[in-house]
Design a protein around this motif. Sequence first.
Motif, PDB file in Angstrom:
ATOM      1  N   SER A   5       0.846  -1.189   0.000  1.00  0.00           N
ATOM      2  CA  SER A   5       0.000   0.000   0.000  1.00  0.00           C
ATOM      3  C   SER A   5       0.882   1.240   0.000  1.00  0.00           C
ATOM      4  O   SER A   5       2.091   1.158   0.157  1.00  0.00           O
ATOM      5  CB  SER A   5      -0.924   0.000   1.224  1.00  0.00           C
ATOM      6  N   SER A   7       0.408   5.688   1.072  1.00  0.00           N
ATOM      7  CA  SER A   7      -0.484   6.684   1.664  1.00  0.00           C
ATOM      8  C   SER A   7       0.002   8.061   1.251  1.00  0.00           C
ATOM      9  O   SER A   7       1.138   8.224   0.801  1.00  0.00           O
ATOM     10  CB  SER A   7      -0.502   6.555   3.185  1.00  0.00           C
ATOM     11  N   GLN A   9      -0.629  12.436   2.451  1.00  0.00           N
ATOM     12  CA  GLN A   9      -1.100  13.314   3.511  1.00  0.00           C
ATOM     13  C   GLN A   9      -2.484  13.861   3.188  1.00  0.00           C
ATOM     14  O   GLN A   9      -2.904  13.922   2.031  1.00  0.00           O
ATOM     15  CB  GLN A   9      -0.117  14.457   3.713  1.00  0.00           C
ATOM     16  N   LYS A  66     -10.663   0.108   7.742  1.00  0.00           N
ATOM     17  CA  LYS A  66     -10.621   1.546   7.481  1.00  0.00           C
ATOM     18  C   LYS A  66     -10.025   2.319   8.661  1.00  0.00           C
ATOM     19  O   LYS A  66      -9.378   3.347   8.462  1.00  0.00           O
ATOM     20  CB  LYS A  66     -12.010   2.067   7.109  1.00  0.00           C
ATOM     21  N   GLU A  69      -6.339   1.939   8.202  1.00  0.00           N
ATOM     22  CA  GLU A  69      -5.875   2.751   7.069  1.00  0.00           C
ATOM     23  C   GLU A  69      -6.064   4.252   7.297  1.00  0.00           C
ATOM     24  O   GLU A  69      -5.798   5.050   6.406  1.00  0.00           O
ATOM     25  CB  GLU A  69      -6.601   2.324   5.794  1.00  0.00           C
ATOM     26  N   ASN A  70      -6.529   4.636   8.492  1.00  0.00           N
ATOM     27  CA  ASN A  70      -6.714   6.038   8.870  1.00  0.00           C
ATOM     28  C   ASN A  70      -7.810   6.747   8.062  1.00  0.00           C
ATOM     29  O   ASN A  70      -7.726   7.933   7.801  1.00  0.00           O
ATOM     30  CB  ASN A  70      -5.388   6.810   8.792  1.00  0.00           C
ATOM     31  N   TRP A  71      -8.838   5.971   7.674  1.00  0.00           N
ATOM     32  CA  TRP A  71      -9.984   6.567   6.989  1.00  0.00           C
ATOM     33  C   TRP A  71     -10.975   7.151   7.980  1.00  0.00           C
ATOM     34  O   TRP A  71     -11.863   7.895   7.601  1.00  0.00           O
ATOM     35  CB  TRP A  71     -10.699   5.519   6.146  1.00  0.00           C
ATOM     36  N   PHE A  94     -11.459  10.822   6.938  1.00  0.00           N
ATOM     37  CA  PHE A  94     -10.266  11.360   6.276  1.00  0.00           C
ATOM     38  C   PHE A  94     -10.581  12.552   5.381  1.00  0.00           C
ATOM     39  O   PHE A  94      -9.786  13.482   5.295  1.00  0.00           O
ATOM     40  CB  PHE A  94      -9.508  10.275   5.507  1.00  0.00           C
TER      41      PHE A  94
END
Length: 151
Positions: A5, A7, A9, A66, A69-71, A94
Amino acid sequence: MPKKSFSFQFETFNDMVSALELIFSPSAASVILFTAAVKCGAQLYSRMKKEFGTKEEALRRLSELKKEENWGNLTFRDVDFVKGSGKVMVADAFEMMARKAGEGRETGQPCCNFLRGFLSGFLSELFKKTVTVTEEKCAGKGDEYCEFIFG
């Protein structure tokens, strides 16, 4: 083997949304994000469906994934598994975080178009019918959290 994956910012997501709004229009950018996300949500369900024994387990696993994954922190409430309806509360969504990271991005309107589309795609596959998702509350416009109604 863990899935690969990447990511970026919140500001980068916000910059992408701003670019879409500049190229098209704010309303067209919302439609583009929503439509692309419907496909993403449906595809995630298709990739993960072998992991789920029940619909309840699917929603639990989606919430866990999620969050990792910081959603945001997704909490499903009042879910009718026969009708395919309910609500999702999302703390720290997010898209709202991206909106707050940007300058001058407050519009007073719900801003979680990608998340709304993603949920629509995932839930439509889960319930095997078209599921409409509306954002009733949005932290990006001042609500305490984001809340989506689906059915």
